[in-house]
Design an enzyme around this catalytic site. Sequence first.
Site, PDB file in Angstrom:
ATOM      1  N   ARG A 144     -10.591  -0.547  -3.000  1.00  0.00           N
ATOM      2  CA  ARG A 144      -9.982  -0.813  -1.833  1.00  0.00           C
ATOM      3  C   ARG A 144      -8.749  -1.721  -1.344  1.00  0.00           C
ATOM      4  NH1 ARG A 144     -15.227  -4.468  -0.607  1.00  0.00           N
ATOM      5  NH2 ARG A 144     -14.899  -4.856  -3.007  1.00  0.00           N
ATOM      6  N   SER A 145      -8.346  -2.899  -2.679  1.00  0.00           N
ATOM      7  CA  SER A 145      -7.635  -3.298  -2.027  1.00  0.00           C
ATOM      8  C   SER A 145      -6.113  -2.671  -2.819  1.00  0.00           C
ATOM      9  CB  SER A 145      -7.211  -4.647  -2.673  1.00  0.00           C
ATOM     10  OG  SER A 145      -7.539  -4.429  -4.058  1.00  0.00           O
ATOM     11  N   ASP A 186     -17.761  -1.634  -0.241  1.00  0.00           N
ATOM     12  CA  ASP A 186     -16.890  -0.801  -1.852  1.00  0.00           C
ATOM     13  C   ASP A 186     -17.410   0.807  -2.131  1.00  0.00           C
ATOM     14  OD1 ASP A 186     -16.427  -0.864  -3.965  1.00  0.00           O
ATOM     15  OD2 ASP A 186     -17.561  -3.029  -4.637  1.00  0.00           O
TER      16      ASP A 186
END
Length: 156
Positions: free
Chosen positions: A14-15, A125
């Site tokens: 994700r980041s 996630d």
Amino acid sequence: MVKVLFVCLGNICRSPMAEAVFKEKVREAGLEERIEIDSAGTGDWHTGNAPHEGTLDILKKNRIEAEGLKARQVQKEDLNQYDYIIGMDAENIGNLTRMKGYSESGEIARLLDFVEDGAEDDVPDPYFTGNFDYVYDLVEEGCTRLLSHIREKEGL
Ligand code: 4NP
């Protein structure tokens, strides 16, 4: 320079996706000399690794540059060196808040808190759900709203 750090658990799904999407938006706005962007994970399992294949695929599909993305673990100093520390879910925010002491001045916020009318509070996630398309849509919207917020707050 305004400094923005995106944080998730592993820094491979994700980041780094948010880092790449936000960099693209900042470039489009002509603000690349004003806003510096990085990402990190609260965990250290993937340090030095490239993003997950699912993240690389979705970035490629959307013609977003993924060159140079490399996982690292968030450090306490990051919470002082970055102005905006943007977590993907409530667990990330909890971990970051516990790391933050009195002298760390960065603002900790959750990405989807900038999307006031959104369906989700947390970016789920995809390492566990496998749904990178849905995560991309959430990250895209969150990054749009975050950039508006930063531009207004910083007068950019
Ligand atoms: P991310 O996903 O936090 O979006 O990068 C994960 C990646 C790896 C793991 C957990 C979440 N892991 O347990 O290795």
